[in-house]
Scaffold this active site. Structure first.
Site, PDB file in Angstrom:
ATOM      1  N   GLU A 176       0.964  -1.393  -0.146  1.00 21.90           N
ATOM      2  CA  GLU A 176       0.219  -0.034   0.054  1.00 21.90           C
ATOM      3  C   GLU A 176       0.782   1.304   0.003  1.00 21.90           C
ATOM      4  O   GLU A 176       0.724   2.071   0.829  1.00 21.90           O
ATOM      5  CB  GLU A 176      -1.051   0.116   1.173  1.00 21.90           C
ATOM      6  CG  GLU A 176      -1.929  -1.197   1.027  1.00 21.90           C
ATOM      7  CD  GLU A 176      -3.175  -1.020   2.033  1.00 21.90           C
ATOM      8  OE1 GLU A 176      -2.896  -0.314   3.256  1.00 21.90           O
ATOM      9  OE2 GLU A 176      -4.288  -1.470   1.957  1.00 21.90           O
ATOM     10  N   GLU A 379      -5.590  -8.174  -1.163  1.00 20.56           N
ATOM     11  CA  GLU A 379      -6.029  -7.987   0.187  1.00 20.56           C
ATOM     12  C   GLU A 379      -7.624  -7.819  -0.315  1.00 20.56           C
ATOM     13  O   GLU A 379      -8.072  -7.002  -1.017  1.00 20.56           O
ATOM     14  CB  GLU A 379      -5.644  -6.866   1.025  1.00 20.56           C
ATOM     15  CG  GLU A 379      -4.221  -7.227   1.593  1.00 20.56           C
ATOM     16  CD  GLU A 379      -3.681  -6.125   2.559  1.00 20.56           C
ATOM     17  OE1 GLU A 379      -4.700  -5.411   3.117  1.00 20.56           O
ATOM     18  OE2 GLU A 379      -2.566  -5.790   2.575  1.00 20.56           O
TER      19      GLU A 379
HETATM   20  C1  BGP Z   1      -4.640  -2.730   4.718  1.00 21.44           C
HETATM   21  C2  BGP Z   1      -3.153  -3.145   5.126  1.00 21.44           C
HETATM   22  C3  BGP Z   1      -3.157  -4.640   5.918  1.00 21.44           C
HETATM   23  C4  BGP Z   1      -4.367  -4.765   6.959  1.00 21.44           C
HETATM   24  C5  BGP Z   1      -5.727  -4.319   6.345  1.00 21.44           C
HETATM   25  C6  BGP Z   1      -6.850  -4.350   7.139  1.00 21.44           C
HETATM   26  O1  BGP Z   1      -4.419  -1.476   4.657  1.00 21.44           O
HETATM   27  O2  BGP Z   1      -2.100  -3.635   4.119  1.00 21.44           O
HETATM   28  O3  BGP Z   1      -2.169  -4.495   6.611  1.00 21.44           O
HETATM   29  O4  BGP Z   1      -4.300  -4.583   8.088  1.00 21.44           O
HETATM   30  O5  BGP Z   1      -5.486  -3.080   5.568  1.00 21.44           O
HETATM   31  O6  BGP Z   1      -6.670  -3.268   7.739  1.00 21.44           O
HETATM   32  P1  BGP Z   1      -6.972  -3.138   9.404  1.00 21.44           P
HETATM   33  O7  BGP Z   1      -6.048  -4.179  10.021  1.00 21.44           O
HETATM   34  O8  BGP Z   1      -7.035  -1.720  10.047  1.00 21.44           O
HETATM   35  O9  BGP Z   1      -8.473  -3.682   9.848  1.00 21.44           O
END
Ligand code: BGP
Length: 480
Positions: A176, A379
């Site tokens: 990201e 993701e």
């Molecule tokens: C993305 C990231 C991850 C992850 C995911 C979910 O932005 O690459 O590392 O954690 O989001 O977000 P969160 O963990 O804040 O729910």
């Protein structure tokens, strides 16, 4: 015949600092993520320069993958995974970032993990830097604010490409990377912050924007150099970018809203995507810099490197979409969200994220139309609280519904003509949240017995979604 291509890479994704734990074991150094306290939806995570003796630092134990990797990879194999996206902790390889020699125990750990994946025919997909870097680089050099960090990163990436030449083919240079367009610079750029600062603070001054843009430029150059070296070491390497897929819709058909949404999509998605895929800053960058008093140090050599080091494929995360408006009264009525206002057509998760499978189809078509290179959704998922029933079962139908909707839309996008090559839903085995640091915001197909009070023995239990996803993979996306 299925809609999904025969060799479609079904899998799941994790990141070292949220999952591995063992933060100070076997020579690992302190990473920027290791200094972040846990938070909640209401209470932001904060950075502490020194460890507080009673503070809860979620990365320190994560889900203890470090000591569970054999069991975990077996569980992934049980679902029929073709690929497993994970990240390497930079601090396990170079504990301080500027060390002369890599840490052998760190190298051994990932070798074992990759070999374990191959035992089951799982192709590792490795993020070189996922929201963390050696804290020493922040303190001694100012993180990605310094050009010097490019050399340290390139050395680190080169070590990985060389060491795992026969084990890893799919790589992503930065997770990201475009988060640097949206939030203050500690989280993804390792820029120094004051004690007690919240790393996910989206209110950036022009000075913050200047610092982030210069840091990002250094990351772009580092990424391009890594692509070049990675191809030299192994011409079969597929090296990609990873963008937070930030879909912005106009709230109304008012042309002002349309323009605002367009600009938001440009700044948050294409600014980084264009540099990494096309090898040059996009047409709108100069105006954005002018309006925020940004003056970048970009050398002629940088420009050549960016052109030569473009990525082989485009990957992104996708969780939700935003609606944006220029009308303050509408904004108030709709309720404010971090990147926009509430969309009346969508439902929202407990953490306030919209659920919008069609946005995924929109984004896939949008970026494929722009870049025309293979795409992977690396993701996607629903962060939710799970309940363990008396009989030990976890009936996460809400998660199945969410994922099913998104797989359906990926199928539509493939029908639309998008060259989609893989799907790795987020947090396939429960791990701590990046945003809030919570364990109870779970994404996994596998439950990890651990909570935010640091109770639980880290035992693993497949949820209902585990068996659902196994069937999805078995049927190559036909049985949903
Ligand atoms: C993305 C990231 C991850 C992850 C995911 C979910 O932005 O690459 O590392 O954690 O989001 O977000 P969160 O963990 O804040 O729910």
């Amino acid at each position: 015949m299925t809609e999904f291509p025969k060799n479609f890479l079904w899998g799941g994704a994790t990141a070292a600092n949220q999952y591995e734990g063992a933060w100070n074991v076997d020579g690992k150094g302190v990473s920027t993520a290791d200094l972040l306290l846990g938070g909640t939806y209401e209470k932001a995570r904060t950075f502490t320069k020194n460890l507080q003796p009673d503070g809860y630092y979620p990365s320190h134990q994560g889900s203890d993958f470090y000591h569970h990797y054999k069991e975990d990879i077996k569980l992934l194999a049980g679902m029929g995974y073709k690929t497993y996206r994970m990240s390497v902790a930079w601090t396990r390889i170079y504990p301080n970032g500027d060390d002369q020699e890599p840490n052998q125990k760190g190298l051994d750990f990932y070798r074992n993990v990759f070999e374990e994946c191959h035992k089951y025919g799982i192709e590792p997909l490795v993020t070189i830097s996922h929201y963390e870097m050696p804290y020493h680089l922040t303190e001694a050099y100012g993180g990605w604010g310094s050009r010097k960090v490019i050399d340290f990163y390139v050395k680190y990436a080169k070590t990985l490409f060389t060491e795992y030449k026969d084990l890893v083919k799919y790589w992503l240079t930065f997770n990201e990377i475009n988060i640097g367009m949206m939030f203050g610079g500690y989280m993804s750029l390792g820029l120094p912050v004051k004690d007690g600062a919240a790393p996910f603070n989206g209110n950036m001054s022009d000075e913050d924007i200047q610092a982030n843009m210069q840091g990002l430029h250094h990351q772009f150059v580092a990424s391009a150099l890594a692509v070049k070296i990675g191809h030299k070491i192994n011409p079969d390497n597929m090296i990609g970018c990873m963008i937070a897929g930030n879909v912005s819709y106009p709230l109304t058909s008012n042309p002002d809203d349309i323009l605002k949404a367009q600009l938001q999509n440009e700044i948050s998605n294409y600014y980084c995507g264009d540099v990494q895929v096309r090898g040059a800053y996009p047409h709108f960058a100069q105006r954005f810099w002018n309006e925020h008093n940004v003056k970048l140090n970009i050398t002629a050599e940088d420009q050549v490197v960016l052109k030569e080091g473009t990525v082989d494929y485009y990957t992104f995360s996708y969780y939700s979409s935003n609606a944006v408006t220029t009308d303050p009264s509408k904004a108030e009525a709709a309720g404010n969200f971090s990147q926009g206002v509430k969309n009346p057509y969508l439902k929202y998760s407990e953490w306030g994220w919209s659920m919008d499978p069609k946005g995924l189809r929109w984004y896939l078509n949008d970026v494929y139309g722009r870049y025309g290179i293979p795409i992977m959704v690396v993701e996607n998922g629903l962060g939710a609280r799970d309940t363990v029933e008396k009989d030990g079962s976890i009936n996460d139908d809400y998660r199945i519904d969410y994922l099913k909707g998104h797989v359906e839309q990926m199928k539509e996008a493939i029908k639309d003509g998008v060259d989609l090559i893989g799907y790795t839903p987020w947090g396939c085995i429960d791990l701590v949240s990046a945003g809030t640091g919570q364990m109870e915001k779970r994404y996994g197909f596998v439950y990890v017995n651990r909570d935010d009070e640091q109770k639980g023995d880290f035992s693993r239990m497949p949820k209902k979604s585990y068996y659902w996803y196994k069937k999805v993979i078995e049927s190559n996306g036909e049985e949903l």
